[in-house]
Design an enzyme around this catalytic site. Structure first.
Site, PDB file in Angstrom:
ATOM      1  CG  PHE A  58      50.004  18.092 -79.498  1.00 49.46           C
ATOM      2  CD1 PHE A  58      50.961  18.803 -80.197  1.00 49.46           C
ATOM      3  CD2 PHE A  58      49.366  17.037 -80.136  1.00 49.46           C
ATOM      4  CE1 PHE A  58      51.300  18.480 -81.500  1.00 49.46           C
ATOM      5  CE2 PHE A  58      49.692  16.687 -81.432  1.00 49.46           C
ATOM      6  CZ  PHE A  58      50.662  17.414 -82.120  1.00 49.46           C
ATOM      7  N   GLY A  61      49.270  24.013 -75.550  1.00 54.03           N
ATOM      8  CA  GLY A  61      50.103  24.105 -74.355  1.00 54.03           C
ATOM      9  C   GLY A  61      51.545  23.715 -74.567  1.00 54.03           C
ATOM     10  CG  HIS A  62      54.573  20.600 -75.942  1.00 51.92           C
ATOM     11  ND1 HIS A  62      55.436  20.320 -76.966  1.00 51.92           N
ATOM     12  CD2 HIS A  62      55.172  20.150 -74.823  1.00 51.92           C
ATOM     13  CE1 HIS A  62      56.505  19.714 -76.499  1.00 51.92           C
ATOM     14  NE2 HIS A  62      56.367  19.593 -75.193  1.00 51.92           N
ATOM     15  CG  PHE A  63      56.486  24.858 -75.469  1.00 50.36           C
ATOM     16  CD1 PHE A  63      56.368  24.594 -74.115  1.00 50.36           C
ATOM     17  CD2 PHE A  63      57.326  24.073 -76.228  1.00 50.36           C
ATOM     18  CE1 PHE A  63      57.107  23.568 -73.524  1.00 50.36           C
ATOM     19  CE2 PHE A  63      58.053  23.038 -75.639  1.00 50.36           C
ATOM     20  CZ  PHE A  63      57.945  22.789 -74.284  1.00 50.36           C
ATOM     21  CB  VAL A  68      57.857  21.901 -80.190  1.00 52.89           C
ATOM     22  CG1 VAL A  68      58.712  20.662 -80.432  1.00 52.89           C
ATOM     23  CG2 VAL A  68      58.646  23.159 -80.510  1.00 52.89           C
TER      24      VAL A  68
END
Length: 168
Positions: A58, A61-63, A68
């Site tokens: 994750f 893409g986050h971020f 986070v």
């Protein structure tokens, strides 16, 4: 056996490693979010950890500019911890016919971001069970600071897709 050895054995029995956790949860990579159970009291509480690493899918893409952990995944990690406690309390291990579903999430509050390198400590307490619904108080913290807290409600049901259909 010495008193110290007895105490150490008792303490060690309150720990579950990843292979034991996988006996209680159907989740697998990348959605298995409990790395270790460090303490529990059947029917009451459980404490588990999730080691958050930069290699988590994750974070791509986050971020990309400020990784986070998504809040929904912190809630999911708490729910997985609660599921382990529930199955242990019922003295059963789930099979392919067991599914734990969310029924509700109340009073969720996100207090601080969780970043790569953090260790998420998850504390879950059973508040009550009634008519197949389990209610928990759940808190996840990093270095003693609360990251998220919520009341979770879950139920354990048979996996309908694993059941034979009429006529089969």
């Amino acid at each position: 056996m010495t008193t110290e050895a007895t105490t150490a054995t008792a303490a060690a029995s309150k720990i579950l490693g990843i292979n034991e956790i996988k006996e209680y949860l159907p989740h697998r990579y990348p959605l298995l979010l409990v790395d270790r159970v460090v303490d529990y009291e059947i029917g009451k509480t459980i404490t588990a950890i999730k080691n958050v690493t930069v290699n988590e899918e994750f974070f791509n893409g986050h971020f990309p500019h400020k990784p986070v952990m998504p809040g929904v995944l912190m809630i999911e990690a708490l729910a997985q911890t609660a599921a382990i406690l529930s199955f242990m309390t019922m003295n059963v291990k789930p099979d392919e016919n067991s599914v734990v579903y969310f029924v509700g999430i109340d009073n969720a509050r996100f207090k601080r971001p969780v970043e790569p390198g953090d260790q998420l400590k998850m504390d879950v307490e059973i508040l009550r069970t009634s008519r197949g619904i389990w209610k928990y108080k759940a808190t996840a913290s990093v270095d003693g600071k609360v990251a998220v807290e919520a009341e979770l409600m879950c139920t354990i049901r048979a996996n309908e897709s694993a059941q034979p259909r009429a006529g089969e």
